[in-house]
Design a protein around this motif. Structure first.
Motif, PDB file in Angstrom:
ATOM      1  N   LYS A 265       0.835  -1.636   0.165  1.00  0.00           N
ATOM      2  CA  LYS A 265      -0.332   0.151   0.015  1.00  0.00           C
ATOM      3  C   LYS A 265       0.908   1.327   0.006  1.00  0.00           C
ATOM      4  O   LYS A 265       0.156   2.534  -0.164  1.00  0.00           O
ATOM      5  N   SER A 266       1.707   0.813   0.622  1.00  0.00           N
ATOM      6  CA  SER A 266       2.984   2.414   0.393  1.00  0.00           C
ATOM      7  C   SER A 266       4.422   2.120  -0.128  1.00  0.00           C
ATOM      8  O   SER A 266       4.647   1.667  -1.567  1.00  0.00           O
ATOM      9  N   HIS A 267       5.928   2.442   0.133  1.00  0.00           N
ATOM     10  CA  HIS A 267       6.595   1.384  -1.121  1.00  0.00           C
ATOM     11  C   HIS A 267       7.269   0.470  -0.009  1.00  0.00           C
ATOM     12  O   HIS A 267       6.816   0.236   1.684  1.00  0.00           O
ATOM     13  N   ILE A 268       8.359  -0.473  -0.264  1.00  0.00           N
ATOM     14  CA  ILE A 268       9.098  -1.398   0.210  1.00  0.00           C
ATOM     15  C   ILE A 268       9.744  -0.905   2.051  1.00  0.00           C
ATOM     16  O   ILE A 268      10.424   0.250   1.619  1.00  0.00           O
ATOM     17  N   GLY A 269       9.284  -1.285   2.426  1.00  0.00           N
ATOM     18  CA  GLY A 269      10.254  -1.585   3.457  1.00  0.00           C
ATOM     19  C   GLY A 269       9.280  -0.888   4.418  1.00  0.00           C
ATOM     20  O   GLY A 269       9.689   0.290   5.923  1.00  0.00           O
ATOM     21  N   SER A 270       8.183   0.584   4.299  1.00  0.00           N
ATOM     22  CA  SER A 270       7.472   1.148   5.273  1.00  0.00           C
ATOM     23  C   SER A 270       6.845   0.513   5.948  1.00  0.00           C
ATOM     24  O   SER A 270       6.356   1.500   7.518  1.00  0.00           O
ATOM     25  N   GLY A 271       7.015  -0.624   6.587  1.00  0.00           N
ATOM     26  CA  GLY A 271       6.208  -0.598   7.777  1.00  0.00           C
ATOM     27  C   GLY A 271       6.472  -1.807   8.444  1.00  0.00           C
ATOM     28  O   GLY A 271       7.999  -0.534   8.766  1.00  0.00           O
ATOM     29  N   ASN A 272       6.002  -2.965   9.301  1.00  0.00           N
ATOM     30  CA  ASN A 272       6.856  -3.704  10.311  1.00  0.00           C
ATOM     31  C   ASN A 272       9.040  -4.036  10.303  1.00  0.00           C
ATOM     32  O   ASN A 272       9.323  -4.120  10.776  1.00  0.00           O
TER      33      ASN A 272
ATOM     34  N   CYS B  98      -0.285   0.497  -3.794  1.00  0.00           N
ATOM     35  CA  CYS B  98      -1.180  -0.853  -4.485  1.00  0.00           C
ATOM     36  C   CYS B  98      -1.668  -1.053  -3.081  1.00  0.00           C
ATOM     37  O   CYS B  98      -1.831  -2.164  -2.778  1.00  0.00           O
ATOM     38  N   ALA B  99      -3.077  -0.102  -2.347  1.00  0.00           N
ATOM     39  CA  ALA B  99      -4.062  -0.450  -1.023  1.00  0.00           C
ATOM     40  C   ALA B  99      -4.560  -1.206  -1.786  1.00  0.00           C
ATOM     41  O   ALA B  99      -5.663  -1.309  -2.617  1.00  0.00           O
ATOM     42  N   VAL B 100      -5.016  -2.570  -1.197  1.00  0.00           N
ATOM     43  CA  VAL B 100      -6.427  -3.329  -1.016  1.00  0.00           C
ATOM     44  C   VAL B 100      -7.715  -3.038  -0.054  1.00  0.00           C
ATOM     45  O   VAL B 100      -6.811  -2.383   0.944  1.00  0.00           O
ATOM     46  N   THR B 101      -8.594  -3.161  -0.713  1.00  0.00           N
ATOM     47  CA  THR B 101      -9.716  -2.331  -0.643  1.00  0.00           C
ATOM     48  C   THR B 101     -11.535  -3.199  -0.496  1.00  0.00           C
ATOM     49  O   THR B 101     -11.502  -2.768  -0.120  1.00  0.00           O
ATOM     50  N   GLY B 102     -10.982  -4.218  -1.305  1.00  0.00           N
ATOM     51  CA  GLY B 102     -11.444  -5.104  -1.139  1.00  0.00           C
ATOM     52  C   GLY B 102     -11.112  -6.737  -1.862  1.00  0.00           C
ATOM     53  O   GLY B 102     -10.153  -7.052  -2.432  1.00  0.00           O
ATOM     54  N   ILE B 103     -11.689  -7.648  -1.218  1.00  0.00           N
ATOM     55  CA  ILE B 103     -11.220  -8.980  -1.587  1.00  0.00           C
ATOM     56  C   ILE B 103     -13.196  -9.626  -2.138  1.00  0.00           C
ATOM     57  O   ILE B 103     -13.743  -9.731  -1.782  1.00  0.00           O
TER      58      ILE B 103
END
Length: 416
Positions: free
Chosen positions: A64-71, A204-209
């Motif tokens: 959803k953001s850039h690689i490495g931006s999360g935990n 690329c944020a997932v908004t639904g499945i």
């Protein structure tokens, strides 16, 4: 381009002009065999091992953001395999062995440093618990050393042995444990997966499945709908949000975990040290800053920032063990979103929805598990059966009673 001493020297002679991007910043295609939601360490490692071990390259990793931006970029970089329960021992030891060969495998300097992990104990009861854990490790072929007070003093002579509120009586040492540069792990796996044909799709944020007839058919995203034969969720603290898109409730809670770094100083501590009378762990980065952390904030949150009460608690624990820390200035702190499970152990399993797979519930153990989590999750996705080393991490164990409570705290996620 393959990285080597000769490529580095060659680029230096050419003024560093010919370096290429480390991975392809791909645009999403209409559909893939496998879509991995989450571009953190676990998601990227899963994509890499799907391509390498199972030949599946029609794969996309959506971040959803850039690689490495999360935990993966928000942790304290510690790796170890000093676990004591049968469900955890083979998994974390596989991860340690993968760490040991990671840089050669992916041709990337992840700064793997096996400088040792030392867990201190402060009472006879705690010594006995560490002895049991060390014996379990040694029976499984994993290195473990139970040290007395003098053995600890030789390794960390600077801590408070004589006037401490909680006197140090010894420690359990795993010399193969240590630290790994967290950002480099994300970058290295992204590059290695991209080189094998995997699409790394950022922003690329997932908004639904989408589902049809009890099976997933794809994901709705901020960049349009993407068809998928299989969808794998690997989003750490956001797992409950993604599962809610398919009306699934997970046995986890999301909490904030803070980390801290001090000003850079000359070498003070060679390995990783943890305080047994409080939750505090510390190591020193190659830039000289002391990196440390402690407990989660203790309340449910999806915000990657912390509060002052936990900062105070962590600093008090650090000062109780190592009074000299009080002379250092704190440069910055940050937060990651932990997905705390009911028994403190992770989940790697298929869901009841066809084609939907789950990797979640990592509590404090997510970073150290990165290679094995990717390896075992890829095996599950490709073969539709759990890997032997992750067989205990079933989603239904909370209903069947097959819990893996390493800490012995019961069904209270914030205590694990």
């Amino acid at each position: 381009m393959r990285y080597s001493l000769f490529s580095v020297l060659g680029q230096a002679l050419r003024g560093q002009r010919d370096w290429t991007p480390q991975w392809r910043d791909a645009a999403p295609q209409e559909g893939y065999d496998v879509v991995i939601v989450g571009g953190g360490g676990h998601g990227l490692a899963t994509a890499y091992y799907l391509a390498k071990e199972h030949g599946l390259t029609n794969v996309a990793v959506l971040e959803k953001s850039h690689i490495g931006s999360g935990n993966v970029g928000r942790n304290t970089t510690i790796v170890r395999s000093n676990y004591g329960l049968p469900g955890n021992i083979p998994f974390y030891e596989r991860s340690m062995k993968l760490w040991e060969g990671l840089e050669q495998d992916i041709n990337y300097n992840a700064m793997v440093s096996q400088r040792g992990v030392l867990n201190l104990y402060h009472s006879d009861a705690q010594r006995d618990a560490y002895a049991r854990r060390g014996n379990a490790m040694r029976l499984a072929g994993i290195d473990a050393e139970l040290l007395d007070r003098e053995g600890v003093r030789r390794l960390v002579p600077f801590i408070d042995f004589d006037n401490a509120r909680f006197p140090v009586k010894g420690g359990l040492l795993q010399r193969r444990g240590g630290t790994v540069r967290h950002d480099a792990v994300a970058w290295g796996y992204a590059r290695a997966a991209s080189d094998r044909g995997v699409d790394i799709v950022q922003n690329c944020a997932v908004t639904g499945i989408r589902r049809e007839n009890g099976r997933v058919t794809g994901v709705e995203t901020s960049r349009g709908f993407i068809r998928a034969g299989k969808v794998a969720l690997s989003v750490a603290g956001s797992s409950s949000l993604l599962a809610g898109m398919v009306d699934m409730r997970l046995p986890i809670e999301s909490h904030v975990l803070q980390a801290f770094v001090s000003e850079g100083v000359k070498p003070l501590i060679d390995g990783v040290m943890t305080f047994g009378a409080g939750h505090f762990y510390v190591s020193q980065s190659d830039k000289g800053g002391l990196v440390f952390g402690g407990d989660i904030d203790g309340y449910n949150s999806y915000a990657s920032r912390g509060n002052l009460h936990t900062i105070e608690d962590v600093m008090e624990s650090g000062m109780a063990l190592w009074p000299g820390l009080g002379r250092l200035r704190l440069l910055r702190h940050w937060g990651g979103i932990m997905d705390m499970s009911m028994d403190g152990s992770p989940i790697i399993d298929r869901t009841d929805i066809g084609g939907l797979y789950l990797n979640a519930g990592w509590c404090y153990g997510g970073f150290k598990a990165t290679p094995a989590a990717g390896f075992c999750f890829a095996h599950l996705i490709a073969r539709d059966e759990p890997h032997a080393d992750a067989r205990a991490y079933r989603l239904d164990r909370f209903a069947t009673g097959h819990l893996i409570d390493e800490k012995g705290m019961g069904a209270q996620p914030n205590l694990h």
